[in-house]
Design an enzyme around this catalytic site. Structure first.
Site, mmCIF file in Angstrom:
data_model
loop_
_atom_site.group_PDB
_atom_site.id
_atom_site.type_symbol
_atom_site.label_atom_id
_atom_site.label_comp_id
_atom_site.label_asym_id
_atom_site.label_seq_id
_atom_site.Cartn_x
_atom_site.Cartn_y
_atom_site.Cartn_z
ATOM 1 N N ASN A 112 1.751 8.003 0.992
ATOM 2 C CA ASN A 112 3.018 7.729 0.307
ATOM 3 C C ASN A 112 4.197 8.406 1.006
ATOM 4 O OD1 ASN A 112 1.386 6.495 -1.549
ATOM 5 N ND2 ASN A 112 1.707 7.966 -3.174
ATOM 6 N N ALA A 145 -7.456 8.123 6.098
ATOM 7 C CA ALA A 145 -7.202 6.695 6.333
ATOM 8 C C ALA A 145 -7.017 6.371 7.814
ATOM 9 C CB ALA A 145 -5.981 6.254 5.535
ATOM 10 N N GLN A 176 0.046 7.979 -7.815
ATOM 11 C CA GLN A 176 0.874 6.900 -8.079
ATOM 12 C C GLN A 176 2.121 6.888 -7.328
ATOM 13 O OE1 GLN A 176 1.698 9.913 -10.344
ATOM 14 N NE2 GLN A 176 -0.221 9.892 -9.356
ATOM 15 N N SER A 202 -2.599 5.102 -3.601
ATOM 16 C CA SER A 202 -3.802 5.456 -4.360
ATOM 17 C C SER A 202 -4.241 4.320 -5.256
ATOM 18 C CB SER A 202 -3.535 6.683 -5.246
ATOM 19 O OG SER A 202 -3.694 7.875 -4.553
ATOM 20 N N ASP A 210 -12.545 11.715 -5.873
ATOM 21 C CA ASP A 210 -11.219 11.955 -6.434
ATOM 22 C C ASP A 210 -11.271 13.142 -7.397
ATOM 23 O OD1 ASP A 210 -8.547 11.252 -7.814
ATOM 24 O OD2 ASP A 210 -8.773 9.584 -6.426
ATOM 25 N N ASP A 263 -13.292 1.854 -21.617
ATOM 26 C CA ASP A 263 -13.242 0.819 -20.591
ATOM 27 C C ASP A 263 -14.106 1.138 -19.368
ATOM 28 O OD1 ASP A 263 -11.934 -1.477 -21.240
ATOM 29 O OD2 ASP A 263 -9.975 -0.857 -20.519
#
Length: 386
Positions: free
Chosen positions: A264, A276, A103, A327, A133, A142
């Site tokens: 990040n 990436a 995060q 993320s 992950d 959920d």
């Protein structure tokens, strides 16, 4: 990185080295008296045998078909010197450590017009989306209806209740990403970008949110071998390696859409992390609810698309929480990729469709690539006013 806001639980669960979610890479320091953890890439089966013979211990063997093979394990300096003299040894590299790029989700769903897709019956049903992950909470209300199979390359560590399967999430990060990509539309909790795709937990990061490069590569290889559609990679490091590159090439050429967090490390210039930064991956940057670039988001020419990543509310083991990071942006794109591939797109076609329909929000190309993810437009549904 003062703009990165994370929950107290997330801070406690991340390693000190990972901080609030920066992509980091640390060398795998050898324990006293033990050889370092390294990866030997070869171009022949005899090279594999030679590497295994000279290893102090073998962690795993990877097979990338025509690209070659790789043996991950502990190799002394003397063994490395001997192996490098062989013509069929392509490379020897350190088995570095990779970290989760840590995060309300509702604002991200609305901003990308994902609810328009849901209203038109676009749920991702039939797609297979792998969350590569820390695992996925196997009994989250959920997620439970959408979870398919799982595979652990590092095992869940906890009580039998918390770790019903080896691939269960003992960190929170993977479950949070899974909810963004594909939480069930069941009138409770949150709803995902997709709502009926099949989620697969590929656990390559441990309870601290870190894992070896070879485990990550093995997870990517596994996704390709299963024939799954999308691999969502909310993890990375500031450097890569040939093993990771080969794994991405192998998966991409076998039809997997690889979506990866840019990192990040922002504010920064030309700082997209790995995997990436590889051509085979769709690199995703992060935006805030006002369409500004998230202060933590890495940027660079590799960025292909942006998605919501600041203050995203999603699932965690036992409940829900708000995290921020590239993320969180990544599974937004992975969820739409799953919907496209459920509709018959190939991985390359889905990638082109995602970028060609992205919304221009006025950011530079190195900040948002083609623009902000637009779920409805990607699915040919048009967009509502945002």
């Amino acid at each position: 990185m003062s703009d990165v806001r994370v929950s107290r639980r997330d801070v406690l669960k991340q390693t000190g080295a990972a901080g609030t979610g920066a992509i980091l890479a640390t060398g795998s320091a050898a324990a006293a008296g033990r050889a370092p953890q390294r990866i030997v890439g070869t171009s022949s089966r005899s090279g594999v045998r030679a590497a295994k013979d000279r290893a102090e211990s073998v962690r795993r063997t990877l097979d990338f078909d025509d690209l070659g093979q790789a043996v991950a394990g502990r190799f002394s300096d003397k063994a490395v010197e001997q192996l490098r003299q062989r013509s069929d040894v392509r490379y020897v590299e350190e088995d570095i450590t990779m970290y989760a790029i840590a995060q309300t989700q509702p604002w991200g769903i609305d901003r990308t017009d994902s609810e328009v897709a849901h209203a038109n019956g676009e749920t991702g049903a039939g797609a297979d989306v792998a969350i590569i992950d820390t695992g996925i909470d196997s009994d989250h209300p959920d997620l439970q209806a959408n979870i398919g199979s799982g595979r652990a390359f590092t095992r869940c560590k906890g009580s039998p209740k918390d770790c019903r399967y080896d691939w269960d999430d003992d960190n929170e990060h993977g479950t949070h990403c899974a909810g963004i990509a594909d939480a069930d539309d069941n009138t409770q909790g949150v709803v995902g970008v997709s709502t009926e795709a099949t989620l697969h937990a590929v656990k390559v990061l441990d309870k601290r949110g870190s894992g070896s490069l070879s485990d990550v590569a093995a997870g990517i290889e596994y996704v390709a071998d299963q024939g799954w559609d999308v691999g969502s990679l909310s993890l990375g490091a500031s450097s890569g390696g040939q093993t990771l590159k080969d794994a991405c090439t192998y998966a991409y050429t076998n039809g997997v859409l690889l979506v990866a967090a840019a990192g990040n490390d922002g504010p920064c210039t030309d700082c997209v992390g790995y995997p990436a930064a590889y051509d085979e991956c769709v690199a995703v940057s992060s935006t805030a609810s006002d369409d500004s670039l998230s202060g933590f988001s890495s940027t660079g020419p590799e960025v292909e698309i942006a998605a919501p990543g600041t203050d995203i509310y999603s699932t965690v083991p036992g409940g829900y929480d708000t995290f921020s990071g590239t993320s969180m942006a990544t599974p937004h794109v992975a969820g739409v990729g799953g919907q496209l591939m459920a509709n018959g797109y190939t991985n390359t076609e889905a990638r082109s469709q995602l970028t060609s329909t992205a919304e221009d929000i006025g950011l530079a190309s190195n900040e948002s690539g083609a623009g902000l993810l637009d779920t409805a437009a990607a699915l040919g549904l048009g967009s509502s006013d945002n």
